[in-house]
Design a protein around this motif. Structure first.
Motif, mmCIF file in Angstrom:
data_model
loop_
_atom_site.group_PDB
_atom_site.id
_atom_site.type_symbol
_atom_site.label_atom_id
_atom_site.label_comp_id
_atom_site.label_asym_id
_atom_site.label_seq_id
_atom_site.Cartn_x
_atom_site.Cartn_y
_atom_site.Cartn_z
ATOM 1 N N ARG A 292 0.822 -1.216 0.000
ATOM 2 C CA ARG A 292 0.000 0.000 0.000
ATOM 3 C C ARG A 292 0.849 1.257 0.000
ATOM 4 N N PHE B 246 2.601 0.882 -8.611
ATOM 5 C CA PHE B 246 3.100 0.017 -9.681
ATOM 6 C C PHE B 246 2.613 0.485 -11.042
ATOM 7 N N THR C 84 -11.606 7.186 -13.899
ATOM 8 C CA THR C 84 -11.734 7.683 -12.528
ATOM 9 C C THR C 84 -11.816 6.528 -11.529
ATOM 10 N N GLN C 85 -12.617 5.522 -11.852
ATOM 11 C CA GLN C 85 -12.771 4.394 -10.923
ATOM 12 C C GLN C 85 -11.455 3.626 -10.771
ATOM 13 N N LEU D 172 -9.466 5.585 -8.443
ATOM 14 C CA LEU D 172 -10.043 5.427 -7.102
ATOM 15 C C LEU D 172 -9.550 4.163 -6.413
ATOM 16 N N MET D 173 -9.324 3.115 -7.219
ATOM 17 C CA MET D 173 -8.846 1.858 -6.627
ATOM 18 C C MET D 173 -7.514 2.064 -5.923
ATOM 19 N N GLY D 174 -6.719 3.006 -6.451
ATOM 20 C CA GLY D 174 -5.443 3.311 -5.811
ATOM 21 C C GLY D 174 -5.622 4.010 -4.472
ATOM 22 N N GLN E 126 -8.714 3.672 -2.543
ATOM 23 C CA GLN E 126 -9.578 2.914 -1.633
ATOM 24 C C GLN E 126 -8.856 1.745 -0.976
ATOM 25 N N VAL E 127 -7.663 1.435 -1.479
ATOM 26 C CA VAL E 127 -6.888 0.371 -0.837
ATOM 27 C C VAL E 127 -6.533 0.764 0.600
ATOM 28 N N ARG F 131 -3.034 6.242 -11.295
ATOM 29 C CA ARG F 131 -3.432 5.280 -10.272
ATOM 30 C C ARG F 131 -2.277 4.996 -9.318
#
Lengths: 249, 387
Positions: A93, A97, A111-112, A115-117, A119-120, A165
């Protein structure tokens, strides 16, 4: 973020006596031989070498993507050899990468994906997260592609989403594995320049595997591997070679 | 943009992303459902058609021959057992029950086997309340109630049948008047049922005697536990000749015999087991294919620092969505198949709420378990090996 002070603060990654094998039994083959390397904080370090030289293996070992079996990799103060799954998850985290193929999630918009980057690190204020993702996408020049799915973006645009990301959560270290391999000259250079500029601004350490000569001039340091061994260590931006780690074979 | 609280609904986004993949997955789940529903329907029709004739009479307790496994087979019971039973304290009433199959050559040239039930019209305590109005009229000789669900009988043939406008049929060389209807339907041993008075029954079956009915029906005094009276009857009657049980126990034993000792029941039971196994295999294939299709994307998330339970969350989300969305076409198509099979065979095939719910719950469980197993591969591997 709390930092472990067990090693000099200007060293982000310390690799000592690293060996690695692939396969089992008769097919077991050594791929990495006694690699020693200290990666400086805040610099762009490039790993070079012909294919099969082990550069990607070293990158994945340093980046918690492959289990360290022999030797030592100290990443941000944590020893990876024998690290628990929880430690690895925690370390990952703090990393960003970028892969050869962008590896974006095909079902998520730009955008999503960014966001994954975020929300981790746990669920947070959705509006703030979306604003941060949009800001990051604007920094890589994609402010008019926010809700596009990867399928409708060009290769260079996808890789820029991947950069966004990787950077959005301000990682300590960014690992990039041939990020320009699938891109043409101009978009490849744009992506790396972007990565370097954003990294320098934030003091991020960047380790990049490439055999793309067009981007070498951007590197602070170039480490060359051949057949699993570290054979050259150059600092092109300092006029003279200062490292004692140079070993000519 | 669909943003739910907490995190992106990635499972749903993934499923919705590829219509073809989603359609194939739903078709797989629906097919697994249909497979299980059809097998359950066939086994259920055996159960229902076995139990249905027990609805033609009321009783707390049944006295049957020891060698009787069903309503129809086994030896007869001597009428003297009726009087012996009446002498047992707690027994309020008893009546003989006659059952035998008769072949009916229908006007259209076909033949139907009719299970004929004979019961004294005066034995009001043993007559189901829904038949209470019409049964007393069976006192007229050679009048019966005919099963409106009889296989081979045109549906409209019994419309408008009343005591004054009966439907006449030829049975055992005699003209019989159907003055009303019952609804039992065909099973695996008969095509339909007839309800008759004991006198009409004995007239139809000349070789039968009023001294030897098939079963003795017994009612107990109000407020008394039938099991207590069963124990007393077992004391009073010779249990090497007759067996005594509550009506429910007798019906349950009949059902157990049909499903575990008769070839049809065993085969149908196997059908259900095979259906469930094949259904689970299909559902597992659907889920593991889905995980394999997204392995690269999951590996990227793992590299970014997502923990195993995050992937479990995605896969469980997908599992529940697939189970529920696949169930809808599955249950609708099965319902259509039931209707078709029931029309073709005259067997009772109905989509009960209980059956539909258990298949839905089973599907969700199978999907969730398959998903959990399919994600284990992800847990074991280094992210670098999955790109």
């Amino acid at each position: 973020m709390a930092r472990d002070m067990s090693q000099p603060t200007d060293v982000a990654i310390a690799v000592n006596g690293l060996d690695h094998h692939f396969g089992t039994g008769e097919a077991r083959k050594q791929a990495i031989f006694d690699v020693n390397l200290q990666v400086e904080r805040g610099k762009l370090t490039i790993l070079m070498g012909p294919s099969g030289s082990g550069k990607t293996t070293v990158l994945t070992l340093m980046g918690c993507l492959r289990e360290v079996e022999e030797g030592s990799v100290n990443l941000l103060g944590t020893e990876l050899n024998g690290a628990t799954e929880a430690q690895l998850v925690g370390l990952r985290r703090r990393l960003g990468f970028i892969f050869q193929a962008h590896n974006l999630h095909e079902s998520l918009t730009a955008t999503q994906n960014v966001l994954m980057g975020l929300q981790v690190h746990g669920p947070g204020d959705q509006r703030k997260q979306i604003a941060a993702a949009h800001h990051m996408l604007a920094l890589v020049g994609l402010e008019d592609r926010l809700d596009y799915l990867p399928g409708s973006l060009s290769g260079g645009q996808k890789q820029r989403v991947a950069v966004a990301r990787a950077l959005v959560s301000n990682p300590d270290v960014i690992f990039a594995d041939e990020p320009t391999a699938a891109l043409d000259k101009d978009s490849g250079r744009t992506v790396v320049e972007m990565l370097k500029a954003l990294g320098q601004e934030r003091g991020t350490t960047t380790v990049m595997v490439t055999h793309d000569n067009r981007i070498l001039e951007l590197a602070d340091r170039i480490v060359t591997l051949e057949e699993g061994r570290l054979v050259r260590d150059e600092f092109p931006r300092r006029q003279t070679l200062t490292s004692a780690a140079v070993k000519e074979t | 943009m669909t943003l739910l609280t907490g995190r992106l609904p990635i499972g749903w986004l993934q499923l919705a992303h590829s219509r073809t993949r989603l359609t194939a997955a739903l078709a797989g789940v629906a097919f697994a459902n249909i497979l299980v529903f059809v097998q359950l329907g066939i086994l259920g029709s055996l159960n229902d058609s076995t139990i249905a004739p027990y609805g033609l009479f009321e009783a707390d307790i049944m006295i049957s021959s020891v060698d009787a496994n069903t309503l129809l087979d086994g030896s007869n019971v001597a009428r003297v057992r009726l009087f012996q039973a009446l002498a047992v304290p707690g027994v309020s009433d008893a009546a003989p029950l006659y059952i035998q199959n008769v072949e009916w050559s229908r006007p259209d040239g076909g033949t139907s086997t009719l299970q004929t039930v004979g019961l004294e019209p005066e034995a009001a305590a043993f007559i189901p309340s829904r038949l209470a109005d019409v049964i007393p009229q069976l006192i007229l000789p050679n009048t019966i109630l005919l099963d409106s669900g009889t296989r081979g009988l045109a549906r409209e043939a019994l419309e408008g049948v009343t005591p004054s406008t009966p439907y006449r049929l030829e049975l055992s060389g005699q003209t019989i008047s159907a003055i009303g209807t019952v609804r039992i339907g065909g099973g695996f041993t008969a095509d339909g049922s007839i309800y008759a008075s004991d006198q009409t029954f004995l007239n139809l079956f000349q070789n039968r005697s009023s001294a030897a009915p098939n079963h003795i029906l017994v009612n107990v005094d109000e407020g008394l536990d039938p099991d207590v009276v069963v124990a007393r009857l077992q004391e009073a009657l010779p249990t090497d000749v007759v067996k005594i049980g509550t009506k429910d126990d007798t019906a349950a034993a009949d059902l157990a015999y049909q499903t575990t000792e008769r070839p049809t029941g065993i085969i149908f039971g196997f059908g259900v087991i095979i259906g469930i196994i094949v259904g689970i295999v299909i559902v597992y294939q659907v889920l593991s294919t889905d995980v394999a299709d997204h392995l690269r994307e999951y590996a990227t998330f793992k590299a970014m620092g997502y923990a195993q339970r995050f992937f479990l969350g995605i896969v469980l989300e997908e599992a529940v969505i697939l189970a529920v969305l696949g169930f809808i076409p599955g249950v609708l198509i099965s319902w259509g198949l039931y209707t078709g099979m029931a029309a073709a065979t005259g067997l009772p095939l109905e989509m009960g709420i209980g059956r539909a719910l258990s298949v839905l719950v089973g599907t969700i469980l199978a999907c969730v378990l398959s998903g959990v197993i399919a994600t284990r591969r992800l847990a074991a591997a280094d992210p670098a090996d999955l790109f």
